[in-house]
Design a protein around this motif. Sequence first.
Motif, PDB file in Angstrom:
ATOM      1  N   VAL A 109       0.880  -1.175   0.000  1.00  0.00           N
ATOM      2  CA  VAL A 109       0.000   0.000   0.000  1.00  0.00           C
ATOM      3  C   VAL A 109       0.915   1.222   0.000  1.00  0.00           C
ATOM      4  N   ALA A 110       1.166   1.772  -1.172  1.00  0.00           N
ATOM      5  CA  ALA A 110       2.234   2.765  -1.353  1.00  0.00           C
ATOM      6  C   ALA A 110       2.002   4.045  -0.559  1.00  0.00           C
ATOM      7  N   ALA A 111       0.748   4.448  -0.367  1.00  0.00           N
ATOM      8  CA  ALA A 111       0.472   5.736   0.276  1.00  0.00           C
ATOM      9  C   ALA A 111       0.789   5.748   1.767  1.00  0.00           C
ATOM     10  N   GLY A 112       0.797   4.576   2.401  1.00  0.00           N
ATOM     11  CA  GLY A 112       1.045   4.513   3.841  1.00  0.00           C
ATOM     12  C   GLY A 112      -0.178   4.763   4.691  1.00  0.00           C
ATOM     13  N   VAL A 113      -1.215   5.379   4.126  1.00  0.00           N
ATOM     14  CA  VAL A 113      -2.484   5.635   4.820  1.00  0.00           C
ATOM     15  C   VAL A 113      -3.612   5.224   3.890  1.00  0.00           C
ATOM     16  N   SER A 114      -4.596   4.518   4.434  1.00  0.00           N
ATOM     17  CA  SER A 114      -5.703   4.033   3.621  1.00  0.00           C
ATOM     18  C   SER A 114      -7.039   4.400   4.262  1.00  0.00           C
ATOM     19  N   THR A 115      -8.017   4.705   3.412  1.00  0.00           N
ATOM     20  CA  THR A 115      -9.394   4.915   3.881  1.00  0.00           C
ATOM     21  C   THR A 115     -10.288   3.762   3.446  1.00  0.00           C
ATOM     22  N   ASP A 116      -9.682   2.678   2.965  1.00  0.00           N
ATOM     23  CA  ASP A 116     -10.441   1.513   2.500  1.00  0.00           C
ATOM     24  C   ASP A 116     -11.178   0.877   3.685  1.00  0.00           C
ATOM     25  N   PRO A 117     -12.507   0.808   3.653  1.00  0.00           N
ATOM     26  CA  PRO A 117     -13.251   0.257   4.792  1.00  0.00           C
ATOM     27  C   PRO A 117     -12.974  -1.224   5.040  1.00  0.00           C
ATOM     28  N   ARG A 118     -12.631  -1.974   3.979  1.00  0.00           N
ATOM     29  CA  ARG A 118     -12.322  -3.396   4.162  1.00  0.00           C
ATOM     30  C   ARG A 118     -11.069  -3.568   5.005  1.00  0.00           C
ATOM     31  N   LEU A 119     -10.084  -2.730   4.745  1.00  0.00           N
ATOM     32  CA  LEU A 119      -8.843  -2.802   5.503  1.00  0.00           C
ATOM     33  C   LEU A 119      -9.058  -2.342   6.940  1.00  0.00           C
ATOM     34  N   ALA A 120      -9.872  -1.315   7.127  1.00  0.00           N
ATOM     35  CA  ALA A 120     -10.165  -0.834   8.475  1.00  0.00           C
ATOM     36  C   ALA A 120     -10.847  -1.914   9.300  1.00  0.00           C
ATOM     37  N   ARG A 121     -11.815  -2.606   8.702  1.00  0.00           N
ATOM     38  CA  ARG A 121     -12.519  -3.682   9.426  1.00  0.00           C
ATOM     39  C   ARG A 121     -11.568  -4.818   9.783  1.00  0.00           C
ATOM     40  N   ALA A 122     -10.702  -5.191   8.840  1.00  0.00           N
ATOM     41  CA  ALA A 122      -9.776  -6.298   9.078  1.00  0.00           C
ATOM     42  C   ALA A 122      -8.783  -5.951  10.187  1.00  0.00           C
ATOM     43  N   ALA A 123      -8.292  -4.710  10.188  1.00  0.00           N
ATOM     44  CA  ALA A 123      -7.335  -4.298  11.225  1.00  0.00           C
ATOM     45  C   ALA A 123      -8.018  -4.239  12.584  1.00  0.00           C
ATOM     46  N   ARG A 124      -9.218  -3.699  12.637  1.00  0.00           N
ATOM     47  CA  ARG A 124      -9.916  -3.559  13.917  1.00  0.00           C
ATOM     48  C   ARG A 124     -10.256  -4.913  14.532  1.00  0.00           C
ATOM     49  N   ALA A 125     -10.460  -5.931  13.700  1.00  0.00           N
ATOM     50  CA  ALA A 125     -10.738  -7.266  14.242  1.00  0.00           C
ATOM     51  C   ALA A 125      -9.584  -7.760  15.101  1.00  0.00           C
ATOM     52  N   LEU A 126      -8.383  -7.295  14.817  1.00  0.00           N
ATOM     53  CA  LEU A 126      -7.195  -7.695  15.573  1.00  0.00           C
ATOM     54  C   LEU A 126      -6.818  -6.693  16.659  1.00  0.00           C
ATOM     55  N   LEU A 127      -7.390  -5.487  16.604  1.00  0.00           N
ATOM     56  CA  LEU A 127      -6.943  -4.418  17.489  1.00  0.00           C
ATOM     57  C   LEU A 127      -7.992  -3.898  18.465  1.00  0.00           C
ATOM     58  N   ASP A 128      -9.246  -4.275  18.278  1.00  0.00           N
ATOM     59  CA  ASP A 128     -10.301  -3.690  19.117  1.00  0.00           C
ATOM     60  C   ASP A 128     -10.243  -4.123  20.578  1.00  0.00           C
ATOM     61  N   HIS A 129      -9.703  -5.302  20.844  1.00  0.00           N
ATOM     62  CA  HIS A 129      -9.711  -5.826  22.222  1.00  0.00           C
ATOM     63  C   HIS A 129      -8.289  -6.247  22.608  1.00  0.00           C
ATOM     64  N   LEU A 130      -7.455  -5.265  22.868  1.00  0.00           N
ATOM     65  CA  LEU A 130      -6.050  -5.542  23.151  1.00  0.00           C
ATOM     66  C   LEU A 130      -5.834  -6.278  24.457  1.00  0.00           C
ATOM     67  N   ASP A 131      -6.765  -6.129  25.404  1.00  0.00           N
ATOM     68  CA  ASP A 131      -6.564  -6.735  26.716  1.00  0.00           C
ATOM     69  C   ASP A 131      -6.894  -8.219  26.731  1.00  0.00           C
ATOM     70  N   ALA A 132      -7.407  -8.746  25.624  1.00  0.00           N
ATOM     71  CA  ALA A 132      -7.780 -10.160  25.571  1.00  0.00           C
ATOM     72  C   ALA A 132      -6.965 -10.885  24.509  1.00  0.00           C
ATOM     73  N   PRO A 133      -6.365 -12.028  24.846  1.00  0.00           N
ATOM     74  CA  PRO A 133      -5.654 -12.805  23.817  1.00  0.00           C
ATOM     75  C   PRO A 133      -6.637 -13.358  22.795  1.00  0.00           C
ATOM     76  N   LEU A 134      -6.167 -13.568  21.579  1.00  0.00           N
ATOM     77  CA  LEU A 134      -7.010 -14.115  20.524  1.00  0.00           C
ATOM     78  C   LEU A 134      -6.973 -15.634  20.559  1.00  0.00           C
ATOM     79  N   GLU A 135      -8.112 -16.267  20.335  1.00  0.00           N
ATOM     80  CA  GLU A 135      -8.120 -17.718  20.162  1.00  0.00           C
ATOM     81  C   GLU A 135      -7.393 -18.060  18.867  1.00  0.00           C
ATOM     82  N   ALA A 136      -6.804 -19.238  18.798  1.00  0.00           N
ATOM     83  CA  ALA A 136      -5.986 -19.613  17.636  1.00  0.00           C
ATOM     84  C   ALA A 136      -6.775 -19.522  16.335  1.00  0.00           C
ATOM     85  N   LEU A 137      -8.000 -20.067  16.326  1.00  0.00           N
ATOM     86  CA  LEU A 137      -8.807 -20.046  15.114  1.00  0.00           C
ATOM     87  C   LEU A 137      -9.235 -18.622  14.772  1.00  0.00           C
ATOM     88  N   GLU A 138      -9.550 -17.834  15.797  1.00  0.00           N
ATOM     89  CA  GLU A 138      -9.914 -16.435  15.597  1.00  0.00           C
ATOM     90  C   GLU A 138      -8.764 -15.664  14.956  1.00  0.00           C
TER      91      GLU A 138
END
Length: 289
Positions: A109-138
């Motif tokens: 992603v050459a620009a370094g910043v994206s407004t793509d909603p698909r990318l935002a959703r994918a990143a937030r799935a990993l970042l929304d709950h930092l205090d909880a470990p992720l299950e392996a399948l999750e």
Amino acid sequence: MTPRSAAPDWLLRGADSGGLERIEAFFGGNAYAPHRHDTYAIGCTVAGVQSFMYRASLRHSLAGNTVVLHPDELHDGHAGTAEGFRYRMLYVAPSRLQEALGGAALPFVAAGVSTDPRLARAARALLDHLDAPLEALEEDDALLSLALALQAASGAPARPAAGDFRAARIAREFIHDDPDRVVTLDALAAATGRDRWSLSRDFRAFFGTSPYRYVTLRRLDRARGHMLAGRSLAECAAMSGFADQSHMTRHFVQAFGVTPARWLRIASVGRDLENERRTIVQDPGPGAF
């Protein structure tokens, strides 16, 4: 120059999840000097303006935007306004995305910043709950979604990369098999049965950085663990394979943009803030409700 926020800088490390590093941080002014990771750095700006030099241009990420820094790309970081900026960031090894993409070319992603909603959703799935470990399948499911979202946001068609992915993967496993081993390109060539220079080129193509920088970053990962355990910086250097403390500090600044002492200081502030928050939640006191 943008005035600095009066609030203290802090950094909070998320719960361990299978080797993924996840953080949340706040910086009121200059955050990081120019540096490079051997991982993807993918994050969400939570508040303020997150500004940084990337690929010779000044970039600005607003709240809701997604930051995507490719491995081995030089960048810095600072607040774009006097209010400072708060963000969450995931550091994921290119090898994890390669596993999901089956050896396809690394998304860029050459620009370094994206407004793509698909990318935002994918990143937030990993970042929304930092205090909880992720299950392996999750975690596996979220990483595949992230890899596919990166491919889409890069605008490039999914295509296989040239080179020997199997040999590059064997070289990476060789590095991880014995963290204390002195690794040379000749040793990697012998382990994989490949010419040393073609192997080095393939390693860069598939994992985004050179074998030497990959080994150095693994040493720094170990050093940070020792630092958090309360060992002196000199001990951390010796236990992580560096010649001395100054040798470790030089590589630390090149990799993370801050000195080991400053990194430990802001990590300690973040840990204190999190402990304070948990105390308030667990024991709100009389009249809280």
